[in-house]
Design an enzyme around this catalytic site. Sequence first.
Site, PDB file in Angstrom:
ATOM      1  N   ASP A 187       0.848  -1.201   0.000  1.00  0.00           N
ATOM      2  CA  ASP A 187       0.000   0.000   0.000  1.00  0.00           C
ATOM      3  C   ASP A 187       0.884   1.251   0.000  1.00  0.00           C
ATOM      4  O   ASP A 187       2.099   1.168   0.115  1.00  0.00           O
ATOM      5  CB  ASP A 187      -0.942  -0.002   1.214  1.00  0.00           C
ATOM      6  N   GLU A 584       2.328 -10.146   1.159  1.00  0.00           N
ATOM      7  CA  GLU A 584       2.687  -8.755   0.927  1.00  0.00           C
ATOM      8  C   GLU A 584       4.208  -8.616   1.097  1.00  0.00           C
ATOM      9  O   GLU A 584       4.890  -9.561   1.506  1.00  0.00           O
ATOM     10  CB  GLU A 584       1.935  -7.841   1.914  1.00  0.00           C
TER      11      GLU A 584
END
Length: 608
Positions: A187, A584
Amino acid sequence: MIRSSWLLSAAALAAFSSAGAAEVAPVRLNQVGILVGGPKRAVVPNAGKQPLAWSLMDFDGRVLATGRTTVFGQDRWSGEHVHRVDFSRYRQPGKALFLRVGAAASRPFDISAAPYPRLPYDALAYFYHNRAGTPIEASLVGQRWARPAGHPNERATCVSGTDSKGNVWPGCPYTLEVSGGWYDAGDHGKYVVNAGISLWTLLNLHERLTASGSRLFADGTAAIPERGNGLSDLLDEARWQMDFLLKMQVPEGTRLRVPAGAKETVPGLTFSEIDASGMAHHKLADEKWTSLPMRPDQDPEKRQLFPPTTAATLNLAANAAQCARVWRQVDSAYADRCLRGAERAWAAAVRNPQVYALADFTGSGAYGDDELGDEFYWAAAELFATTGEAPYRAALQRSPHFRTVAGEPGWGSVAPLGTVTLASFPNSLPNGEARRLRQAVQSAADRFLAERERTGYLVPHAGNTVWGSNSNLLNRAMLLGLAYDFSGQDRYRSGVIDAMDYVLGRNPLDRSYVTGYGARPMVNPHHRFWANSLDPRFPPPPRGALSGGPNNTAMTDEVAATLRGKCAAQACWLDDARAYSLNEVAINWNAPLVWVSAWLAERPGERK
Ligand code: 9MR
Ligand code: 9MR
């Protein structure tokens, strides 16, 4: 899944290594290469209760060493019944060797003095690739990974309005210029709390390399814009983040209304006015989660500053104190600026010790923590190591974290960082104190080694896996490496190598969790730009990025949810870009990969 009929002719092997390399192999080994001066171990899932014969062979079929497996038995953490092969006594370098174990054969592998010499650099490159506020240059990373600056000239004010629990947040009376720094992960949030351990790890490595006179990361060795400025490239990369952190500090004379004292976001929080001068804003992030893929310069969401928290403030104090120490030799004006920032932050945290991360809005990660004794200890330790001043000494000496290392560090458990600093670098603690602190690191390392014996795959962690488990393991490897440096005992180094072997392929999924390394590397991280599997116009990940790794305790994304209850701790993982709780990538996960790979590169052989 496992082919049992591999025969061991060179021809079959050659065919295998070209065509079948992506298949799961029956012999689990570090896929990148075996260190000649270290333990050499493989793991083989096999239901047999009797030891199997193994042989180490070269490409022409000559037998170099033989032995019998040790039957470990059923391994709770991999979910497999496994045998172990230990060929550590073989101490020659070699190319295209393979292990035959019973009827199974490994992929060809090399034994060498430096199996992954570029890994420290590739792992560090992660940070340049993820810089915010500056274009990522093709001349440095290649055309595929070049991109325009994300969030340049970023200015933001505080989140305000009603959160998910109905609390009304007042905002803050200013806009800050908060460009730069690194994006946290897949992100585009920039979080002070997680920046803390990440930056500490790189600066700690720098401090250690400088003390030992190492040339690793010397100016011009890394592909970053600052190459050629006369300073270590590791230090240059660290400064990119330090500059950003200083911008996150609340201006002098700021009074803010915050829910001081509250530990949970519940409806009806009571806000009170505090002097917030010198605190750090918790994060800078999007108002809503953006979709994947998403080039950072195309982020359509509003960016918001979040209210200051005590945790962020103490992270900033610790990093800025480190900064003041590290840059003192090379840029004293910057060191002064950092020291002022650190002192202001410490004073602000002492004045406001219970301002927790509660602002409950969507669009970014929480990094919430309501136990800040470790943050106070860490910041005091860094400030004391830098200044030698009595108030910091008093604060750290009265902390329950002083002299104990409960486990590996993480973004929310930072006490070991303070202990490592105090144990590693000269300071004015009384005689004998450094030895005690080193002993505490060694005791933790011994516990990790004891856990290793309880795992089939010889992993210095026997237990469930959490979100980002590979980073926990590498942070253990860091403490093991320090225990080796403090004691000179080879068993600690073997633990570092075992952790690295796991991350690079000796695991039940036969997977290298580092992109670009090994026969079966992770290729589909949850990352908004390295999103080739979601849209071919986006690039795949560059080399050297670490997957969060197996997670059998917080399987919150939709992909992980399909595995719930169906996998053992080390097997709950998928190479899927949607699986943010498994796959991630993040700054606090790549930082220990830099640290540990650099540490190993500097210590190719055993001491004895
Ligand atoms: O993409 C987000 C990832 O970076 C975070 O680690 C994760 C947990 O905070 O959240 C991801 O965003 C998802 C959100 O939480 C739920 N809706 C889908 C989002 C995109 O995958
Ligand atoms: O690394 C964090 C992990 O310890 C937490 O369990 C998880 C859920 O809160 O969040 C992780 O951090 C994510 C952050 O909130 C947003 N950016 C991506 C981070 C890594 O997934």
